[in-house]
Scaffold this motif. Structure first.
Motif, short mmCIF file in Angstrom:
data_model
loop_
_atom_site.label_atom_id
_atom_site.label_comp_id
_atom_site.label_asym_id
_atom_site.label_seq_id
_atom_site.Cartn_x
_atom_site.Cartn_y
_atom_site.Cartn_z
N VAL A 197 -37.66 19.42 -29.51
CA VAL A 197 -37.87 18.50 -30.64
C VAL A 197 -39.25 17.85 -30.52
O VAL A 197 -39.99 17.73 -31.52
CB VAL A 197 -36.74 17.44 -30.69
CG1 VAL A 197 -37.10 16.30 -31.64
CG2 VAL A 197 -35.43 18.07 -31.09
N VAL A 198 -39.64 17.42 -29.31
CA VAL A 198 -40.95 16.80 -29.10
C VAL A 198 -42.07 17.80 -29.41
O VAL A 198 -43.05 17.47 -30.09
CB VAL A 198 -41.07 16.24 -27.66
CG1 VAL A 198 -42.51 15.85 -27.35
CG2 VAL A 198 -40.14 15.06 -27.47
N VAL A 199 -41.92 19.04 -28.94
CA VAL A 199 -42.94 20.07 -29.21
C VAL A 199 -43.03 20.35 -30.71
O VAL A 199 -44.12 20.47 -31.27
CB VAL A 199 -42.63 21.36 -28.40
CG1 VAL A 199 -43.49 22.52 -28.88
CG2 VAL A 199 -42.82 21.11 -26.92
N THR A 200 -41.87 20.44 -31.39
CA THR A 200 -41.86 20.69 -32.83
C THR A 200 -42.54 19.56 -33.59
O THR A 200 -43.36 19.81 -34.49
CB THR A 200 -40.41 20.87 -33.33
OG1 THR A 200 -39.79 21.93 -32.60
CG2 THR A 200 -40.36 21.16 -34.82
N LEU A 201 -42.23 18.32 -33.26
CA LEU A 201 -42.88 17.18 -33.91
C LEU A 201 -44.39 17.16 -33.62
O LEU A 201 -45.19 16.83 -34.49
CB LEU A 201 -42.23 15.87 -33.48
CG LEU A 201 -40.80 15.63 -34.00
CD1 LEU A 201 -40.22 14.35 -33.38
CD2 LEU A 201 -40.80 15.55 -35.51
#
Length: 184
Positions: free
Chosen positions: A13-17
């Protein structure tokens, strides 16, 4: 095992954001690079130059329509005149009706008054760019879109835009040539 999956999900999720934010950050970054290096600056200058409107003066546009005697069309402007500022986008329409009993191909030839105004009329769309085919009894509205260049001579206060339609129907011209050849 569930704790490991939760950590992996959180990292994804952090990488996607982060990727999503980076995509948004690229647009202003791209414009800044173009500004610093001078890439695409010519396109922006010509666009700005072409879109300037000279609101300090008015020009009256008069519209005229004619047809060659051999062409069975009724042709007229929707509006006879219009007041505009140089640099302003002008959209105008002409109406044409084929009053004949067969399809006819016509081509419009523009003319301008005064003649020196022709260099300052920048057409964007015009029915005069291509031959027009009208079926028997067909009527049509045909647009003309143009800009008067703001650099137009300030002493020009009225510009007449006139179109004359001529028949370019190959069959009609060929028939006329054959008749002339058989008589000669």
């Amino acid at each position: 095992m569930a704790v490991g999956n939760a950590k992996t999900l959180a990292k994804l999720v952090v990488v996607t954001l982060g990727m999503f934010g980076f995509g948004f950050a690229l647009v202003p970054f791209y414009y800044k690079i173009c500004e610093v290096t001078g890439i695409n600056s010519g396109a922006e200058q010509s666009l700005a130059k072409n879109s300037q409107v000279d609101a300090s003066r008015w020009v009256t546009l008069e519209f005229d329509a004619n047809t060659n005697a051999a062409l069975p069309w009724q042709f007229k402007p929707v509006q006879r005149s219009l007041k505009v500022h140089p640099g302003e986008l002008v959209q105008m329409e002409y109406e044409v009706v084929n009053t004949g009993d067969r399809p006819v191909v016509g081509r419009a030839v523009p003319s301008y008054g005064p003649a020196r105004a022709a260099a300052f009329i920048k057409k964007i769309e015009c029915f005069c760019f291509t031959p027009q085919t009208l079926a028997a009894g067909e009527s049509r509205r045909m647009p003309v879109m143009f800009v008067l260049d703001p650099a137009m001579d300030p002493d020009i206060h009225t510009v007449t835009l006139s179109y004359t339609f001529f028949s370019v129907d190959g069959k009609t011209q060929a028939d006329g040539l054959q008749e002339g050849a058989s008589r000669g």
